[in-house]
Design a protein around this motif. Sequence first.
Motif, PDB file in Angstrom:
ATOM      1  N   UNK A  10      -2.019  -1.727  -0.115  1.00 17.97           N
ATOM      2  CA  UNK A  10      -2.422  -0.326   1.011  1.00 17.97           C
ATOM      3  C   UNK A  10      -3.259  -0.882   2.837  1.00 17.97           C
ATOM      4  N   UNK A  11      -3.808  -1.742   2.894  1.00 13.74           N
ATOM      5  CA  UNK A  11      -3.854  -2.026   4.193  1.00 13.74           C
ATOM      6  C   UNK A  11      -2.915  -2.478   4.614  1.00 13.74           C
ATOM      7  N   UNK A  12      -2.331  -3.949   4.438  1.00 18.06           N
ATOM      8  CA  UNK A  12      -1.256  -4.283   5.034  1.00 18.06           C
ATOM      9  C   UNK A  12      -0.274  -2.540   5.568  1.00 18.06           C
ATOM     10  N   UNK A  13       0.480  -2.186   5.048  1.00 11.90           N
ATOM     11  CA  UNK A  13       1.467  -1.311   5.062  1.00 11.90           C
ATOM     12  C   UNK A  13       0.389  -0.321   5.893  1.00 11.90           C
ATOM     13  N   UNK A  14      -1.149  -0.027   5.812  1.00  7.80           N
ATOM     14  CA  UNK A  14      -1.755   1.629   6.430  1.00  7.80           C
ATOM     15  C   UNK A  14      -2.020   0.660   8.580  1.00  7.80           C
ATOM     16  N   UNK A  15      -2.629  -1.275   8.133  1.00  6.93           N
ATOM     17  CA  UNK A  15      -2.642  -1.718   9.559  1.00  6.93           C
ATOM     18  C   UNK A  15      -1.746  -2.094  10.372  1.00  6.93           C
ATOM     19  N   UNK A  16      -0.486  -2.949   9.190  1.00  3.43           N
ATOM     20  CA  UNK A  16      -0.291  -3.776  10.542  1.00  3.43           C
ATOM     21  C   UNK A  16       1.629  -2.989   9.646  1.00  3.43           C
ATOM     22  N   UNK A  17       1.443  -2.068   8.925  1.00 10.24           N
ATOM     23  CA  UNK A  17       3.517  -1.126   9.158  1.00 10.24           C
ATOM     24  C   UNK A  17       2.379  -0.060  10.075  1.00 10.24           C
ATOM     25  N   UNK A  18       1.169   0.317  10.367  1.00 12.99           N
ATOM     26  CA  UNK A  18       0.970   1.340  10.929  1.00 12.99           C
ATOM     27  C   UNK A  18       2.201   2.323   9.944  1.00 12.99           C
ATOM     28  N   UNK A  19       1.706   2.234   8.830  1.00 11.90           N
ATOM     29  CA  UNK A  19       2.725   3.901   7.974  1.00 11.90           C
ATOM     30  C   UNK A  19       2.153   5.104   8.584  1.00 11.90           C
ATOM     31  N   UNK A  20       2.592   6.196   8.294  1.00 13.33           N
ATOM     32  CA  UNK A  20       2.350   6.933   8.890  1.00 13.33           C
ATOM     33  C   UNK A  20       1.813   8.616   7.649  1.00 13.33           C
TER      34      UNK A  20
END
Length: 287
Positions: free
Chosen positions: A87-97
Amino acid sequence: MEIPVFTLDAFTNVPFKGNPAAICPLMHELSDDLYQKISAEMNLSETAFITRINPSDSFTTGSRFRLRWFTPTNEVNLCGHATLASAAVLFKHKQNENPTLVFETLSGDLAVTQQGEGYIMDFPLNPPTKEDANEFRDIIKAAVGNHPIQDVYLSSNTKKLLVRLADSCDRSVLTGLKVDPVALQSSETSGRVKGVILTMKGSPDCQPGYDFYSRFFSPWNGIPEDPVTGSAHTVLGSYWSKKLGKKKMLAYQCSSRGGELELEVRDDGRINISGQAVTVLQGTITL
């Protein structure tokens, strides 16, 4: 073929603490054999693979993804720290909206929501049942030696054995245990147990007020000792909630790296497990 990989330390906000997980966001599914080889190469307790369910989604726009976890030797049904790190990869690095992401896994849908600096995971609760210590005499001896214990519980669906040290034991007894993974694995060959949780009552009066402590060993899954284990807290949370009469608890897993988990046992039979994660490595696997 180039595969992006991130290593994050989960259940901590400082590098080199908590539990490291390798995370690979993939545009396409790979073979199970390749997942296993990559996981053996990364040689962390878990490597997680995130894939898109809807081909029109990106890692930035999608809210549902498929997630699988592999140890260096096999696939597992549930992993907390690698879910947090994914989740941290998607939220932080992929800027999941999206405010919440849902992962489709072998343990059903697992939702993760951003909250401040951390993440809240919606996990199944795995209540253990009380067992006769004599039935597990060999495995208890291999784990704690001659130290006094006061409870033995088994979570049969996760195959995790919970052994509670007597309240007369100091925390140093738990942190000082030298558990031989070879002796532990050879003490239990029936298949009933695939992981051993050692736990003891905390000191909620001392800051930061931990309700209980634990350590976790799973040589049957190629993990001599796991630094901080979300899945073990689906068992621990149920056990200690009943013993302490509390829904909300602060837990500390006192491996050499150490990590902190916030728990909330819910009325719907699930548990919220919260923590932070920090990125320590970004790279590319080239095949």
